[in-house]
Enzyme design. Structure first.
Site, PDB file in Angstrom:
ATOM      1  N   HIS A 180       0.787  -1.113  -0.116  1.00 58.58           N
ATOM      2  CA  HIS A 180      -0.056  -0.069   0.021  1.00 58.58           C
ATOM      3  C   HIS A 180       0.910   1.283  -0.059  1.00 58.58           C
ATOM      4  CE1 HIS A 180      -0.134  -0.154   4.780  1.00 58.58           C
ATOM      5  NE2 HIS A 180       1.173  -0.411   4.344  1.00 58.58           N
ATOM      6  N   HIS A 181       2.272   1.181  -0.083  1.00 58.62           N
ATOM      7  CA  HIS A 181       2.902   2.290  -0.054  1.00 58.62           C
ATOM      8  C   HIS A 181       3.482   2.610  -1.557  1.00 58.62           C
ATOM      9  CE1 HIS A 181       3.034   2.351   4.201  1.00 58.62           C
ATOM     10  NE2 HIS A 181       3.842   1.191   4.436  1.00 58.62           N
ATOM     11  N   ALA A 182       3.113   2.108  -2.589  1.00 59.26           N
ATOM     12  CA  ALA A 182       3.515   2.341  -3.723  1.00 59.26           C
ATOM     13  C   ALA A 182       2.409   3.370  -4.511  1.00 59.26           C
ATOM     14  CB  ALA A 182       3.448   1.036  -4.615  1.00 59.26           C
TER      15      ALA A 182
END
Length: 282
Positions: free
Chosen positions: A96-98
């Site tokens: 979810h950090h991309a």
């Protein structure tokens, strides 16, 4: 990385009757539902700069890109399966950090955003909710979907944890260091009630991070194994009440004892299997 093999082996031993499938790699077209074509091309060709690789957190290799494609492909497969099974699990995922144009925080492609938009394109669901219960805010997911009213982003996360500059989700619940079971579960129930009142999703993508556990090196929260079981049960009970399919991803987990992290993930898979049994009996 060894935790993923341990999850696979542990799940097979702990939960009878699981049906395992090899994840297919997400295509460039599927990745482009959430990512800029230029970023996809540079990532695939090994043209990411040294700074971009540092932000991701590990060096580029062909195997890294293949794994990242398959991690997204597994979330796509879990979403598709959830419509018939009630719930399905990606044994990795939750990246979810991309962002649309770059990777970060051990995340290359954003599997949740990709899968949500593909389920809409396939006309399986018009309203998708991403319920992110990893200890870190889903900043990349929030950024990618910031102007998309058809996908609801919900994040319960540590107020003082990475990323230190947060994005704006549709619903952010920032929790203090040291939060325990009772306060966390109360916040989650309030968040799920708000999600249903504001959005009424037709599919949930559930990031079941193990990192809120009290033994996690990076989490700063104090949830017990029982508290994490109650967290998962809250999401599955919400989904059953409203008849919403659920695709689960493992997301983060960085325990001082890797076996404890794996135990949290296997607990989630076991509870998911019980939810599936209840779904199929209805």
């Amino acid at each position: 990385m060894i935790k993923y093999r341990m999850i696979r082996e542990g799940a097979a031993a702990a939960v009878a009757g699981l049906d395992f499938h090899e994840a297919m790699p997400a295509s460039d077209g599927e990745l482009a539902l959430a990512h800029h074509p230029g970023y996809i091309a540079r990532a695939a060709a090994g043209e990411l700069s040294a700074a971009e690789q540092r932000e991701i957190g590990f060096p580029w290799t062909p195997q890294m890109i293949e794994r990242s494609r398959r991690s997204s492909g597994a979330t796509i497969a879990a979403c598709r399966a959830a419509f018939s099974e009630g719930v399905a699990v990606n044994l990795a995922g939750g990246t979810h950090h991309a962002y649309a144009d770059r990777g970060a925080g051990f995340c290359v492609f954003n599997d949740s955003a990709i899968a949500a938009r593909l389920m809409q394109a396939e006309r399986r669901a018009s309203r998708v909710a991403i319920v992110d219960l990893d200890v870190h805010q889903g900043n990349g997911t929030a950024s990618i979907l910031a102007r998309d009213d058809s996908v609801f982003t919900l994040s319960l996360h540590g107020e003082n944890n990475y990323p230190f500059e947060k994005e704006r989700s549709d619903l952010d619940v920032a929790l203090p260091d040291g939060v325990g079971d009772e306060a966390y579960l109360a916040a989650l129930q309030d968040a799920l009630a708000t999600l249903q009142a504001r959005f009424a999703p037709q599919l949930l993508i559930f990031l079941a991070g193990a990192d809120p556990h009290e033994g996690d090196r990076l989490g700063k929260m104090k949830l017990s194994m029982q508290g994490l079981a109650a967290r998962d049960q809250a999401v599955f009970s919400f989904a059953r009440l409203h008849k919403i399919p659920v695709a689960v991803t493992m997301a983060g987990g960085y325990g001082r004892d890797i076996e404890q992290t794996v135990a949290v993930h296997i607990q989630t898979i076991r509870l998911a299997s019980l939810h599936a049994a209840g779904w199929n009996n209805n």
